[in-house]
Scaffold this motif. Structure first.
Motif, PDB file in Angstrom:
ATOM      1  N   LYS A 102     178.211  44.343  20.797  1.00 36.30           N
ATOM      2  CA  LYS A 102     179.237  43.680  20.519  1.00 36.30           C
ATOM      3  C   LYS A 102     178.859  42.451  19.442  1.00 36.30           C
ATOM      4  O   LYS A 102     177.582  41.880  19.642  1.00 36.30           O
ATOM      5  CB  LYS A 102     179.840  42.939  21.830  1.00 36.30           C
ATOM      6  CG  LYS A 102     181.045  41.812  21.592  1.00 36.30           C
ATOM      7  CD  LYS A 102     181.222  41.471  23.032  1.00 36.30           C
ATOM      8  CE  LYS A 102     182.543  40.420  22.875  1.00 36.30           C
ATOM      9  NZ  LYS A 102     183.133  39.993  24.197  1.00 36.30           N
ATOM     10  N   THR A 103     179.667  41.990  18.637  1.00 37.82           N
ATOM     11  CA  THR A 103     179.278  40.966  17.711  1.00 37.82           C
ATOM     12  C   THR A 103     179.534  39.644  18.494  1.00 37.82           C
ATOM     13  O   THR A 103     180.365  39.310  19.618  1.00 37.82           O
ATOM     14  CB  THR A 103     180.340  40.891  16.554  1.00 37.82           C
ATOM     15  OG1 THR A 103     181.677  40.572  17.016  1.00 37.82           O
ATOM     16  CG2 THR A 103     180.220  42.158  15.571  1.00 37.82           C
ATOM     17  N   GLN A 104     179.016  38.466  17.975  1.00 40.30           N
ATOM     18  CA  GLN A 104     178.949  37.164  18.484  1.00 40.30           C
ATOM     19  C   GLN A 104     180.178  36.825  18.528  1.00 40.30           C
ATOM     20  O   GLN A 104     181.181  37.211  17.720  1.00 40.30           O
ATOM     21  CB  GLN A 104     177.923  36.452  18.008  1.00 40.30           C
ATOM     22  CG  GLN A 104     176.485  36.630  18.266  1.00 40.30           C
ATOM     23  CD  GLN A 104     175.696  35.894  17.192  1.00 40.30           C
ATOM     24  OE1 GLN A 104     175.974  34.784  16.676  1.00 40.30           O
ATOM     25  NE2 GLN A 104     174.501  36.217  17.428  1.00 40.30           N
ATOM     26  N   PRO A 105     180.779  35.872  19.448  1.00 43.01           N
ATOM     27  CA  PRO A 105     182.263  35.240  19.154  1.00 43.01           C
ATOM     28  C   PRO A 105     182.319  34.581  18.142  1.00 43.01           C
ATOM     29  O   PRO A 105     181.557  34.108  17.182  1.00 43.01           O
ATOM     30  CB  PRO A 105     182.237  34.149  20.497  1.00 43.01           C
ATOM     31  CG  PRO A 105     181.092  34.852  21.394  1.00 43.01           C
ATOM     32  CD  PRO A 105     180.231  35.454  20.605  1.00 43.01           C
ATOM     33  N   SER A 106     183.679  34.646  17.284  1.00 40.97           N
ATOM     34  CA  SER A 106     184.019  34.251  15.886  1.00 40.97           C
ATOM     35  C   SER A 106     183.294  34.751  15.061  1.00 40.97           C
ATOM     36  O   SER A 106     183.276  33.938  13.852  1.00 40.97           O
ATOM     37  CB  SER A 106     183.950  32.553  16.032  1.00 40.97           C
ATOM     38  OG  SER A 106     184.761  32.183  17.395  1.00 40.97           O
ATOM     39  N   THR A 107     182.633  35.976  15.014  1.00 40.61           N
ATOM     40  CA  THR A 107     182.323  36.512  13.915  1.00 40.61           C
ATOM     41  C   THR A 107     183.173  37.025  12.908  1.00 40.61           C
ATOM     42  O   THR A 107     182.995  36.912  11.513  1.00 40.61           O
ATOM     43  CB  THR A 107     181.508  37.950  14.389  1.00 40.61           C
ATOM     44  OG1 THR A 107     180.473  37.698  15.301  1.00 40.61           O
ATOM     45  CG2 THR A 107     180.755  38.779  12.969  1.00 40.61           C
ATOM     46  N   LEU A 108     184.510  37.157  13.309  1.00 39.62           N
ATOM     47  CA  LEU A 108     185.400  37.703  12.295  1.00 39.62           C
ATOM     48  C   LEU A 108     186.371  36.514  12.079  1.00 39.62           C
ATOM     49  O   LEU A 108     186.347  35.479  12.785  1.00 39.62           O
ATOM     50  CB  LEU A 108     186.596  38.561  13.027  1.00 39.62           C
ATOM     51  CG  LEU A 108     185.755  39.900  13.405  1.00 39.62           C
ATOM     52  CD1 LEU A 108     186.824  40.790  14.183  1.00 39.62           C
ATOM     53  CD2 LEU A 108     185.158  40.839  12.335  1.00 39.62           C
ATOM     54  N   PRO A 109     186.995  36.402  11.048  1.00 38.45           N
ATOM     55  CA  PRO A 109     187.961  35.335  10.437  1.00 38.45           C
ATOM     56  C   PRO A 109     189.034  35.534  11.313  1.00 38.45           C
ATOM     57  O   PRO A 109     189.679  36.264  11.745  1.00 38.45           O
ATOM     58  CB  PRO A 109     188.025  35.289   8.907  1.00 38.45           C
ATOM     59  CG  PRO A 109     187.819  36.905   8.780  1.00 38.45           C
ATOM     60  CD  PRO A 109     186.793  37.442   9.645  1.00 38.45           C
ATOM     61  N   SER A 110     189.770  34.382  11.399  1.00 42.41           N
ATOM     62  CA  SER A 110     191.147  34.320  11.888  1.00 42.41           C
ATOM     63  C   SER A 110     192.387  34.533  11.090  1.00 42.41           C
ATOM     64  O   SER A 110     193.127  33.889  10.678  1.00 42.41           O
ATOM     65  CB  SER A 110     191.441  32.909  12.765  1.00 42.41           C
ATOM     66  OG  SER A 110     192.547  33.010  13.349  1.00 42.41           O
ATOM     67  N   VAL A 111     192.409  35.984  10.606  1.00 41.20           N
ATOM     68  CA  VAL A 111     193.437  36.613   9.721  1.00 41.20           C
ATOM     69  C   VAL A 111     193.620  37.834  10.024  1.00 41.20           C
ATOM     70  O   VAL A 111     192.843  38.418  10.873  1.00 41.20           O
ATOM     71  CB  VAL A 111     192.771  36.548   8.382  1.00 41.20           C
ATOM     72  CG1 VAL A 111     192.349  35.152   7.754  1.00 41.20           C
ATOM     73  CG2 VAL A 111     191.510  37.496   8.243  1.00 41.20           C
ATOM     74  N   PRO A 112     195.008  38.286   9.649  1.00 44.97           N
ATOM     75  CA  PRO A 112     195.324  39.889  10.040  1.00 44.97           C
ATOM     76  C   PRO A 112     194.270  40.733   9.756  1.00 44.97           C
ATOM     77  O   PRO A 112     193.540  40.632   8.610  1.00 44.97           O
ATOM     78  CB  PRO A 112     196.758  39.940   9.383  1.00 44.97           C
ATOM     79  CG  PRO A 112     197.282  38.688   9.398  1.00 44.97           C
ATOM     80  CD  PRO A 112     195.899  37.829   8.846  1.00 44.97           C
ATOM     81  N   MET A 113     193.972  41.806  10.710  1.00 45.66           N
ATOM     82  CA  MET A 113     192.903  42.545  10.407  1.00 45.66           C
ATOM     83  C   MET A 113     193.486  44.172  10.722  1.00 45.66           C
ATOM     84  O   MET A 113     194.350  44.321  11.412  1.00 45.66           O
ATOM     85  CB  MET A 113     191.736  42.495  11.255  1.00 45.66           C
ATOM     86  CG  MET A 113     191.101  41.114  11.286  1.00 45.66           C
ATOM     87  SD  MET A 113     190.194  40.830   9.608  1.00 45.66           S
ATOM     88  CE  MET A 113     188.781  41.280  10.275  1.00 45.66           C
ATOM     89  N   HIS A 114     192.765  45.205  10.090  1.00 51.05           N
ATOM     90  CA  HIS A 114     193.059  46.515  10.582  1.00 51.05           C
ATOM     91  C   HIS A 114     191.780  47.251  10.563  1.00 51.05           C
ATOM     92  O   HIS A 114     190.774  46.742  10.243  1.00 51.05           O
ATOM     93  CB  HIS A 114     194.096  47.032   9.677  1.00 51.05           C
ATOM     94  CG  HIS A 114     193.488  47.184   8.206  1.00 51.05           C
ATOM     95  ND1 HIS A 114     192.562  48.282   7.677  1.00 51.05           N
ATOM     96  CD2 HIS A 114     193.653  46.522   7.285  1.00 51.05           C
ATOM     97  CE1 HIS A 114     192.230  48.099   6.703  1.00 51.05           C
ATOM     98  NE2 HIS A 114     192.927  47.103   6.194  1.00 51.05           N
ATOM     99  N   VAL A 115     191.796  48.478  11.582  1.00 48.48           N
ATOM    100  CA  VAL A 115     190.603  49.178  11.943  1.00 48.48           C
ATOM    101  C   VAL A 115     190.476  49.753  10.233  1.00 48.48           C
ATOM    102  O   VAL A 115     191.307  50.308   9.449  1.00 48.48           O
ATOM    103  CB  VAL A 115     190.899  50.183  12.755  1.00 48.48           C
ATOM    104  CG1 VAL A 115     189.570  51.489  12.862  1.00 48.48           C
ATOM    105  CG2 VAL A 115     190.885  49.447  14.008  1.00 48.48           C
ATOM    106  N   ALA A 116     189.025  50.113   9.894  1.00 50.56           N
ATOM    107  CA  ALA A 116     188.796  50.727   8.605  1.00 50.56           C
ATOM    108  C   ALA A 116     187.529  51.853   8.988  1.00 50.56           C
ATOM    109  O   ALA A 116     186.955  51.400   9.773  1.00 50.56           O
ATOM    110  CB  ALA A 116     188.408  49.780   7.439  1.00 50.56           C
ATOM    111  N   ILE A 117     187.641  52.832   8.104  1.00 50.51           N
ATOM    112  CA  ILE A 117     186.542  53.737   8.237  1.00 50.51           C
ATOM    113  C   ILE A 117     185.735  54.088   6.972  1.00 50.51           C
ATOM    114  O   ILE A 117     186.552  54.049   6.089  1.00 50.51           O
ATOM    115  CB  ILE A 117     187.082  55.141   8.747  1.00 50.51           C
ATOM    116  CG1 ILE A 117     187.536  54.955   9.958  1.00 50.51           C
ATOM    117  CG2 ILE A 117     185.819  55.895   8.915  1.00 50.51           C
ATOM    118  CD1 ILE A 117     188.517  56.246  10.422  1.00 50.51           C
TER     119      ILE A 117
END
Length: 117
Positions: A102-117
């Motif tokens: 698992k990534t550390q908390p708040s690794t991602l920005p607070s913006v809309p996201m989608h799954v990607a491959i």
């Protein structure tokens, strides 16, 4: 599907059915150019060699192992799980039904996201 900040959790599972030696699974911001590898620009991804890439750099130190016996790498036939948590702003990676990292908390920005491959 798209997940917006604070909206909850999106979990997907994928089977690796075609493998040419380079495979990544992760998430990306709206507008990310899918011609680029995950982990570049506005995307984050787990690599088939067990590393994590974001902001164009390999950042395995952002990962928290969840299973000391699990192998992070993956290849043909593996079932990969990805949980995008927009409340914690984290990604959790699983392989063949076992949570691996698992990534550390708040690794991602607070913006809309989608799954990607």
């Amino acid at each position: 599907g798209m997940v917006t900040p604070g909206s909850g959790i999106l979990h997907v599972e994928l089977e690796v059915v075609d493998y040419d030696g380079c495979c990544m699974v992760g998430c990306a911001e709206t507008g990310w150019d899918s011609k680029h590898l995950l982990g570049s620009g506005r995307s984050w991804g787990f690599s088939d060699d067990g590393d994590f890439k974001c902001k164009g750099r390999w950042m395995g130190d952002l990962l928290e192992p969840l299973d000391d016996d699990a192998d992070f790498s993956f290849c043909w036939g593996d079932i990969l799980g990805l949980t995008l948590n927009m409340k914690e702003l984290t990604l959790t990676f699983s392989k063949n039904g076992r949570q691996v990292a698992k990534t550390q908390p708040s690794t991602l920005p607070s913006v809309p996201m989608h799954v990607a491959i």
